[in-house]
Enzyme design. Structure first.
Site, PDB file in Angstrom:
ATOM      1  N   TYR A   1       5.113  21.735  51.676  1.00 22.57           N
ATOM      2  CA  TYR A   1       4.870  20.474  52.383  1.00 22.57           C
ATOM      3  C   TYR A   1       3.566  20.405  53.152  1.00 22.57           C
ATOM      4  O   TYR A   1       2.861  19.397  53.087  1.00 22.57           O
ATOM      5  CB  TYR A   1       6.044  20.224  53.348  1.00 22.57           C
ATOM      6  CG  TYR A   1       5.852  19.038  54.264  1.00 22.57           C
ATOM      7  CD1 TYR A   1       5.718  17.754  53.747  1.00 22.57           C
ATOM      8  CD2 TYR A   1       5.826  19.189  55.643  1.00 22.57           C
ATOM      9  CE1 TYR A   1       5.549  16.656  54.596  1.00 22.57           C
ATOM     10  CE2 TYR A   1       5.666  18.101  56.492  1.00 22.57           C
ATOM     11  CZ  TYR A   1       5.521  16.840  55.968  1.00 22.57           C
ATOM     12  OH  TYR A   1       5.354  15.757  56.781  1.00 22.57           O
TER      13      TYR A   1
ATOM     14  N   ASN B   1      -5.146  27.468  64.879  1.00 23.77           N
ATOM     15  CA  ASN B   1      -4.004  26.992  64.105  1.00 23.77           C
ATOM     16  C   ASN B   1      -2.960  28.103  64.098  1.00 23.77           C
ATOM     17  O   ASN B   1      -3.222  29.198  63.619  1.00 23.77           O
ATOM     18  CB  ASN B   1      -4.442  26.658  62.670  1.00 23.77           C
ATOM     19  CG  ASN B   1      -3.272  26.355  61.743  1.00 23.77           C
ATOM     20  OD1 ASN B   1      -3.376  26.562  60.538  1.00 23.77           O
ATOM     21  ND2 ASN B   1      -2.174  25.862  62.268  1.00 23.77           N
ATOM     22  N   GLY B   2      -1.789  27.830  64.642  1.00 19.91           N
ATOM     23  CA  GLY B   2      -0.741  28.836  64.686  1.00 19.91           C
ATOM     24  C   GLY B   2       0.026  28.743  65.988  1.00 19.91           C
ATOM     25  O   GLY B   2       0.011  27.714  66.673  1.00 19.91           O
TER      26      GLY B   2
ATOM     27  N   CYS C   1      -1.621  22.569  63.014  1.00 17.19           N
ATOM     28  CA  CYS C   1      -2.969  22.129  63.363  1.00 17.19           C
ATOM     29  C   CYS C   1      -3.914  22.431  62.215  1.00 17.19           C
ATOM     30  O   CYS C   1      -3.566  23.125  61.260  1.00 17.19           O
ATOM     31  CB  CYS C   1      -3.458  22.843  64.628  1.00 17.19           C
ATOM     32  SG  CYS C   1      -2.413  22.583  66.084  1.00 17.19           S
TER      33      CYS C   1
ATOM     34  N   GLY D   1      -2.333  17.439  61.757  1.00 13.06           N
ATOM     35  CA  GLY D   1      -2.142  17.135  63.171  1.00 13.06           C
ATOM     36  C   GLY D   1      -2.685  15.761  63.499  1.00 13.06           C
ATOM     37  O   GLY D   1      -3.878  15.509  63.296  1.00 13.06           O
TER      38      GLY D   1
END
Length: 484
Positions: free
Chosen positions: A256, A116-117, A15, A41
């Site tokens: 990436y 985020n996580g 995210c 996302g």
């Protein structure tokens, strides 16, 4: 239906979060920031604003474009404070109730959080909270944080917040909003990135530096692992309430996840990826005519491979940037032809040539199989595959939607077996030591690694409570949610 042959077999980019404190048209700035983070996302997006009296939210399925580029939506998000989120589900269903920021009215006032996580003990915490009377409105692990804050017996909101985070395992970078201010924090391991910038007198938080660039903000610094930054009318305050531990930021951000024009841990992502490609050429040379990137994520590594090897870099796969979701075609044959709407082999370049394809990773292997076949159909004499990361043998539990371990090609097969599976003439991965070398580090067996590289090594930096302690039925439930 998505017919993109290269996007259906990638690790999903967790995210992205973006927050603005005290700026005119804060929600519009957040929308711009989320555009820059869209790669993290693509399932859903949301923005919550605070106008000094009330919180306002708009959440929607799909991309930022089409949902937050309309004047009436931005006008419905007034105020000089706002936070936003782009989502790819790693826990919880892909439904509107799970789209962030999540909001709740607490005893201290409104509280919104963008995360985020992934909380690796979220199921255990959720079970405990439900038994104590909590009523959940989503299946997202993020809501666990809200309930922990709400039920904490500490007096101040910040103390409640710290108390909540002390109970959490896993990875989190959070941007939270309250009537008094904005809170940004990273977990003590610093697994997921979070940066702070300035735009005039405004404070900006973002998952990546590229989002600061897009809104014209100046990068100030990264939020430190285990740090909580509180921004109020009185100024900026930094807390470090957790014991200092050896940080383990995610190494795959360099490979990436992050955009190549971002700066992560002081290093250009683009330069690091070129260095990985160069290291790959040193470790796994092959006599060939062309180096071809798998678009778009393989491009920097392919450039590095070509420069190091002296083999020409060419665009052997052409991507159309003007094709969205294709219509649902009747029949498998027509559906297969729809693949070429988005990517097509540069046949005149490839015919009769020995080609080296460079990609960032292999997950299930289905993508690599399609790409190799595309080269063969275009007349390539030989097809060699080079991967700019070590084999992905383990699932991630820190915010990346990885398939179950049994579905990872590198878990099931050795390199020889993988080569046969994708029908390549040869296949090689950069070594874990080579990956660290490209990052300017040395991975030593006698000390803890500088990064979280668990997807390659299985060396998880935290307990995986939901994997270890829950009944088997609950583990299956969690894995089913992760797969959605």
């Amino acid at each position: 239906m998505n017919t993109n042959p290269f996007d259906d077999d990638k690790l999903r980019e967790e995210c992205g979060v973006f927050g603005v404190w005290q700026a005119d048209a804060a929600a519009a700035l957040v929308a711009l920031g989320l555009h820059a983070l869209q790669h993290r996302g693509q399932e859903a997006a949301g923005i919550t604003s605070w106008d000094g009296h009330h919180f306002h939210s708009h959440r929607a399925m799909g991309h930022v474009a089409g949902n937050f580029d309309r004047d009436e939506v931005i006008r419905g998000l007034p105020g000089r404070v706002a936070a936003g989120h782009v989502r790819y589900a790693t826990t919880g269903d892909t439904v509107l109730r799970n789209v962030q920021p999540l909001y709740a009215d607490l005893a201290s006032g409104g509280f919104a959080v963008a995360h985020n996580g992934n909380i690796s003990n979220a199921i255990k915490l959720r079970h405990d909270l439900v038994r104590r009377g909590s009523i959940f409105q989503s299946t997202s692990d993020t809501e666990v944080i809200i309930h922990l804050v709400a039920t904490s017996t500490y007096r101040t909101l910040i103390d409640k917040f710290v108390d909540a985070l002390r109970q959490v395992e896993g990875a989190y970078s959070l941007v939270c909003m309250t009537p008094e201010g904005m809170i940004a924090c990273r977990d003590p391991l610093g697994v997921r990135p979070l940066v702070m910038g300035k735009l005039g007198d405004s404070t900006i938080f973002a998952s990546e530096t590229v989002a600061l660039d897009v809104v014209g903000a100046e990068f100030e610094r990264e939020i430190d692992p285990g740090e909580i930054v509180i921004v109020t009318e009185s100024g900026i305050k930094s807390l470090k309430p957790f014991p200092a531990i050896h940080a383990r930021p995610c190494i795959f951000e360099h490979v990436y996840f992050s955009r190549p024009d971002s700066i992560v841990a002081g290093s250009s992502v683009y330069d690091v990826r070129k260095a990985i490609g160069a290291q790959l050429a040193i470790e796994s040379p092959v006599d060939a005519d062309l180096v071809i990137p798998v678009p778009d994520s393989g491009t920097p590594a392919a450039i590095g491979y070509a420069q190091q090897s002296g083999i020409p870099f060419e665009l052997g796969i052409i991507r159309s940037h003007y094709v969205g979701r294709t219509f649902i075609q009747p029949g498998d044959q027509v559906r297969h032809l729809g693949v070429k709407l988005k990517h097509n082999a540069n046949r005149a370049l490839i015919a009769g040539k020995r080609v080296i394809l460079v990609d960032d990773s292999i997950v299930r292997g289905t993508t690599s199989l399609k790409i190799v076949q595309m080269m063969r159909d275009a007349g390539a004499a030989e097809v060699h595959m080079r991967i700019a990361s070590p084999p992905t043998r383990h699932s991630c539990y820190y915010g990346v939607d990885t398939p179950e371990r049994t579905k990872l090609l590198a878990h099931k097969l050795d390199v020889g077996g993988m080569t046969d599976f994708i029908h390549a003439d040869s296949l090689a991965f950069v070594s874990i030591d080579g990956l660290y070398k490209a990052l300017g580090e040395a991975r030593r067996a006698d000390v803890r690694p500088q990064y979280c590289d668990a997807c390659f090594t299985g060396d998880y930096p935290t307990r995986l409570t939901d994997q270890e302690d829950l009944p088997v039925t609950d583990q299956f439930e969690m894995l089913a949610e992760r797969a959605l």
